[in-house]
Design an enzyme around this catalytic site. Structure first.
Site, PDB file in Angstrom:
ATOM      1  CG  MET A   1      -2.094  -1.014   1.267  1.00  0.00           C
ATOM      2  SD  MET A   1      -3.263  -0.508   2.389  1.00  0.00           S
ATOM      3  CE  MET A   1      -2.613  -0.429   3.653  1.00  0.00           C
TER       4      MET A   1
ATOM      5  CD  GLN B   1      15.467  -0.483   4.589  1.00  0.00           C
ATOM      6  OE1 GLN B   1      16.118  -1.301   3.619  1.00  0.00           O
ATOM      7  NE2 GLN B   1      15.591   1.101   3.939  1.00  0.00           N
TER       8      GLN B   1
ATOM      9  CG  HIS C   1       7.235  -1.526   2.034  1.00  0.00           C
ATOM     10  ND1 HIS C   1       6.748  -0.666   3.413  1.00  0.00           N
ATOM     11  CD2 HIS C   1       5.653  -2.339   2.161  1.00  0.00           C
ATOM     12  CE1 HIS C   1       5.469  -0.598   2.515  1.00  0.00           C
ATOM     13  NE2 HIS C   1       5.418  -1.559   2.802  1.00  0.00           N
TER      14      HIS C   1
ATOM     15  N   GLY D   1       5.050  -9.758   3.965  1.00  0.00           N
ATOM     16  CA  GLY D   1       5.703  -9.843   5.277  1.00  0.00           C
ATOM     17  C   GLY D   1       5.481 -10.728   6.247  1.00  0.00           C
TER      18      GLY D   1
ATOM     19  CB  VAL E   1      12.092  -5.197   8.731  1.00  0.00           C
ATOM     20  CG1 VAL E   1      13.921  -4.363   8.364  1.00  0.00           C
ATOM     21  CG2 VAL E   1      12.678  -6.699   7.753  1.00  0.00           C
TER      22      VAL E   1
END
EC number: 6.3.2.1
Length: 300
Positions: free
Chosen positions: A36, A41, A43, A153, A182
């Protein structure tokens, strides 16, 4: 890298790239990274994984209105297209697909893709209809892009479980590739919504990773032997923040998301998800760790 805004142009570009690689020894593999936008980081790690595992990387940026509830943050959801495009370029993405709402939903939508049961727990319990919006837009993207692999993720572990269920149930020819969470150096999981936090609320939000770390340490020490132990630890640590309002602090089987009874011992399960959703002010944050065979996969 090309920025494309229409479905027709996207399909043509992917077909051209596939044709250009048709002379190679193997079929070109297309990887899709659905987002979106307002990229961070986390992504970037998905794009890196896609670049490593596939030949053609497509990044989609689309703030999907049908996965937001009436009192949620669709209009104020953070957006920065220029920065996102530059991030994609730096990660070696081939195509950035940025459709408008009208391009994705040109007429009133009368068809949705709905996954039952596992969407009724955790985030699904407090955000009714949310996962119907997710599965509908993801299935549309899969039909448009026709990737062999799609990268998501694990911060939204329930979303990964739901999409894997959809793919399996509907025999979609795409492999779902879950990628690790992350975190910032202090443990806060990266999220586009972190931008909403004041400096004070951001400090308060560290109780999420601290709670998960407490469970991790207890599991590794052999102390947290039941689901009740885990739930108590989570609520004790999150309760140290006066600003934290708990939506859920749960441990469930993964990927079925079947709830555990308080007396259930962790050692009797092969794969578990310890999941949190907590509001700090108006900002709702999620986080989790996964425990397989009593080993914590995502260290906090």
């Amino acid at each position: 890298m090309k920025v494309i805004r229409t479905i027709t142009a996207l399909r043509q570009e992917i077909q051209m790239l596939r044709t250009n690689q048709a002379g190679s020894a193997k079929e070109a593999v297309v990887g899709l990274v659905p987002t979106m936008g307002y990229l961070h980081q986390g992504h970037a790690s998905l794009m890196k994984a896609a670049r490593k595992q596939t030949d053609i990387v497509v990044l989609s940026i689309f703030v999907n209105p049908i996965q937001f509830g009436p009192n949620e943050d669709f209009d104020s959801y953070p957006r920065d297209e220029a920065r996102d495009v530059e991030t994609a370029r730096n990660e070696g993405v081939d195509i950035v697909f940025i459709p408008s709402v009208e391009e994705m939903y040109p007429l009133p939508t009368q068809t949705t893709v709905s996954v039952s049961r596992i969407t009724e727990r955790l985030c699904g319990a407090s955000r009714p209809g949310h996962f119907d919006g997710v599965t509908t837009v993801v299935s549309k993207l899969f039909n448009i892009v026709q990737p062999q692999k799609a990268f998501f993720g694990m911060k939204d572990a329930q979303q990964v479980a739901v999409i894997e269920q959809m793919v399996n149930d509907l025999n979609m020819p795409v492999e779902i590739v879950p990628c690790p969470i992350v975190r910032e150096e202090d443990g806060l999981a990266l999220s586009s919504r972190n931008v909403y936090l004041s400096s004070e609320l951001r400090k308060e939000a560290l109780v999420l990773s601290q709670a998960l770390r407490a469970v991790q340490e207890a599991v590794e020490a052999g102390k947290a032997v039941t689901a009740a132990d885990v739930r108590r630890l989570l609520r004790e640590h999150i309760g140290r923040s006066a600003e934290a309002v708990i939506d859920y602090a749960e441990i469930q089987a993964f990927p079925s998301l079947e709830p555990l009874h308080d007396q259930d011992e962790l050692r009797t399960f092969d794969d578990l998800l310890v999941a949190l959703a907590v509001k700090f002010g108006k900002t709702r944050l999620i986080d989790n760790i996964r425990i397989q065979h009593l080993e914590v996969l995502s260290h906090v």
